[in-house]
Design a protein around this motif. Structure first.
Motif, PDB file in Angstrom:
ATOM      1  N   GLN A 294      -4.644  -8.952 -10.019  1.00  0.00           N
ATOM      2  CA  GLN A 294      -3.640  -8.245  -8.907  1.00  0.00           C
ATOM      3  C   GLN A 294      -3.620  -9.536  -7.833  1.00  0.00           C
ATOM      4  N   LEU A 295      -4.194 -10.501  -7.695  1.00  0.00           N
ATOM      5  CA  LEU A 295      -3.856 -11.744  -7.126  1.00  0.00           C
ATOM      6  C   LEU A 295      -2.702 -12.650  -7.385  1.00  0.00           C
ATOM      7  N   LEU A 296      -2.770 -12.799  -8.915  1.00  0.00           N
ATOM      8  CA  LEU A 296      -1.829 -13.828  -9.490  1.00  0.00           C
ATOM      9  C   LEU A 296      -0.693 -13.156  -9.734  1.00  0.00           C
TER      10      LEU A 296
ATOM     11  N   ALA B 209       3.310  -4.767  -8.643  1.00  0.00           N
ATOM     12  CA  ALA B 209       3.773  -3.974  -7.610  1.00  0.00           C
ATOM     13  C   ALA B 209       4.926  -3.281  -8.252  1.00  0.00           C
ATOM     14  N   ARG B 210       5.999  -4.041  -9.031  1.00  0.00           N
ATOM     15  CA  ARG B 210       7.251  -3.345  -9.726  1.00  0.00           C
ATOM     16  C   ARG B 210       6.681  -2.694 -10.820  1.00  0.00           C
TER      17      ARG B 210
ATOM     18  N   ALA C 200       0.989  -5.117  -0.620  1.00  0.00           N
ATOM     19  CA  ALA C 200      -0.295  -5.264   0.391  1.00  0.00           C
ATOM     20  C   ALA C 200      -1.382  -4.661  -0.086  1.00  0.00           C
ATOM     21  N   LEU C 201      -1.266  -3.342  -0.639  1.00  0.00           N
ATOM     22  CA  LEU C 201      -2.590  -2.826  -1.277  1.00  0.00           C
ATOM     23  C   LEU C 201      -3.173  -3.792  -2.576  1.00  0.00           C
TER      24      LEU C 201
ATOM     25  N   SER D 238      -4.660  -6.914  -1.115  1.00  0.00           N
ATOM     26  CA  SER D 238      -6.052  -6.502  -0.312  1.00  0.00           C
ATOM     27  C   SER D 238      -7.238  -6.033  -1.165  1.00  0.00           C
ATOM     28  N   SER D 239      -6.845  -5.088  -2.163  1.00  0.00           N
ATOM     29  CA  SER D 239      -7.816  -4.624  -3.226  1.00  0.00           C
ATOM     30  C   SER D 239      -8.113  -5.828  -4.032  1.00  0.00           C
ATOM     31  N   GLY D 240      -7.309  -6.556  -4.582  1.00  0.00           N
ATOM     32  CA  GLY D 240      -7.926  -7.601  -5.188  1.00  0.00           C
ATOM     33  C   GLY D 240      -8.507  -8.762  -4.679  1.00  0.00           C
ATOM     34  N   LEU D 241      -8.390  -8.983  -3.191  1.00  0.00           N
ATOM     35  CA  LEU D 241      -9.603  -9.578  -2.350  1.00  0.00           C
ATOM     36  C   LEU D 241     -10.803  -9.155  -2.394  1.00  0.00           C
TER      37      LEU D 241
END
Length: 135
Positions: free
Chosen positions: A28-30, A36-37, A44-45, A48-51
């Motif tokens: 999710q972070l990379l 998202a697409r 943003a979700l 934030s959830s990745g972190l």
């Protein structure tokens, strides 16, 4: 001896949970814009959830590497997994996002995984408590 009765069962489940969560968090972070697409989830979700998933993976790893597994943190992880599953279902059925079929599949995969881990952690915790009482 059944795998469920092994003294390594609960630590192994905790470490597998941590590894799967770490993989999702890193993904999710990379590749946030691509995900998202692909899913229809907001960047943003995903960020934030990745972190959060990285922090969770650290916590679950810590639990899984203890000599004596602390029951309080395991209970917290079980309830957290169940809450994550409910939140994913909420995003599918009532979320503000225009999810793609891949987004629904990704969230359903999360629901299945966290429910399975919660169940395995519950079994492992019950076995660990029973073993402690027997000694």
């Amino acid at each position: 001896m059944s795998v469920f009765h092994s003294p390594r069962f609960l630590p192994t489940v905790m470490l597998l949970d941590a590894a799967s969560v770490l993989a999702c968090g890193v993904l999710q972070l990379l590749v946030t814009p691509w995900m998202a697409r692909w899913t229809g989830l907001a960047p943003a979700l995903l960020l934030s959830s990745g972190l959060f998933l990285l922090a969770y993976a650290t916590f679950a790893s810590w639990i899984g590497t203890r000599q004596a597994i602390p029951s309080g943190p395991v209970r917290l992880v079980i309830w957290g997994n169940l809450a994550w599953g409910v939140a994913c279902l909420g995003l599918i059925f009532a979320g503000p996002f225009n999810l793609t079929i891949w987004g629904v599949a990704y969230l359903l995969l999360n629901v299945v995984a966290v429910t399975l881990f919660a169940a395995l952690q519950w079994v492992g915790l019950r076995q660990a408590v029973t073993a402690r009482l027997a000694t």
